[in-house]
Scaffold this active site. Structure first.
Site, short mmCIF file in Angstrom:
data_model
loop_
_atom_site.label_atom_id
_atom_site.label_comp_id
_atom_site.label_asym_id
_atom_site.label_seq_id
_atom_site.Cartn_x
_atom_site.Cartn_y
_atom_site.Cartn_z
N HIS A 48 0.82 -1.21 0.00
CA HIS A 48 0.00 0.00 0.00
C HIS A 48 0.86 1.27 0.00
O HIS A 48 1.84 1.35 0.72
CB HIS A 48 -0.89 -0.03 1.25
N HIS A 73 0.53 10.88 -1.80
CA HIS A 73 -0.74 10.70 -1.08
C HIS A 73 -1.07 11.94 -0.28
O HIS A 73 -2.14 12.52 -0.43
CB HIS A 73 -0.65 9.49 -0.15
#
Length: 273
Positions: free
Chosen positions: A5, A41
């Site tokens: 991830h 992110h």
């Protein structure tokens, strides 16, 4: 598929694959003109992770190409799938098609090396908003007009907004997509989420008329949750700790039933027992 991830820096590719990931997920942010700009992110992100690692998107693609091109010094044979988590919420709905076109150009040039011995991984375009389904057509049109429609064989799709399964099915119909579908379900590791929708997705996958080929659950960092997800019948688990998932897959209860996918396992084919 053990899916690492938030792999947004080139150095993290080695790190996650060495921990046992055969797949990675990478965040893609866009500028105001719908150009893919950074693998980034940002804050907030999963508990226990640094949210701010980044590369320029095209540079990340070059690093990823090296990691997935046989014969390259950085090559990882077991890295076979990449999920691009497309952060399109910064865009207007009418920019989705442009985002798809520009994304395709970037990948064609920097990852697929214009069709000349580029990276070999399968790619999933993960879109957070059903309204942005035209991204898919834009992507496809560009690969076709650039003379490489065959690369669409390596591309799959995911709508990651935890929408109703029926609504996702309708959206794929509008997008003209009839295969290569991964269905995600999940929530940040800071919160808990049940497996009800995962079970619905698995039921759709296993029905004779479902649209789903593979189901993955995110973000799973604990052994108990890993076992629950495997018991529900998922095909992939996204995690911050690939070694945890690999460890559970090695337990006797799961060893006989599951194995880690290799390049020869077609990620667009529904697995039949």
């Amino acid at each position: 598929w053990i899916m690492g991830h938030m792999v947004n820096a080139i150095a993290q590719i080695d790190e996650f694959v060495n921990l046992g990931a055969n797949s990675i997920e990478t965040d893609v942010s866009f500028d105001d003109s719908a150009n893919p700009e950074y693998t980034y992110h940002g804050v907030p992100c999963d508990c226990g992770r640094t949210c701010t690692k980044w590369e320029y998107f095209n540079e990340f693609l070059k690093g990823l190409r090296k990691a997935t091109t046989p014969g390259d010094s950085k090559y990882h044979e077991k890295l076979v799938l990449v999920v691009f988590d497309l952060k399109t919420s910064s865009l207007y709905d009418n920019q989705a098609s442009d985002a798809g076109k520009k994304l395709a150009k970037s990948l064609l040039q920097n990852y697929w090396n214009n069709g000349n011995n580029g990276g070999r991984a399968y790619i999933v375009l993960s879109i957070p908003n059903l309204a942005h389904y035209k991204l898919i057509a834009g992507f496809k049109e560009t690969l076709t007009s650039e003379g490489h429609p065959e690369l669409m064989d390596k591309v799959g799709y995911d709508f990651s907004g935890n929408d109703e399964i029926g609504d996702v099915a309708k959206t794929y119909k509008k997008a003209g997509v009839t295969g290569h579908v991964w269905q995600s379900d999940g929530i940040t590791n800071c919160l808990l989420r049940g497996l009800d929708r995962v079970r619905k997705a698995v039921a759709n996958r296993d029905s004779s008329n479902g649209y789903i080929n593979k189901v993955y659950y995110w973000t799973v960092d604990k052994r108990a949750t890993t076992r629950d997800a495997l018991d529900a019948g998922v095909d992939g688990i996204m995690t911050n700790y690939p070694d945890v998932i690999a460890g559970v897959l090695n337990e006797s209860a799961y060893k006989a039933k599951f194995r880690i996918a290799s390049y020869d396992d077609n990620p667009w084919e529904t697995f039949k027992n």
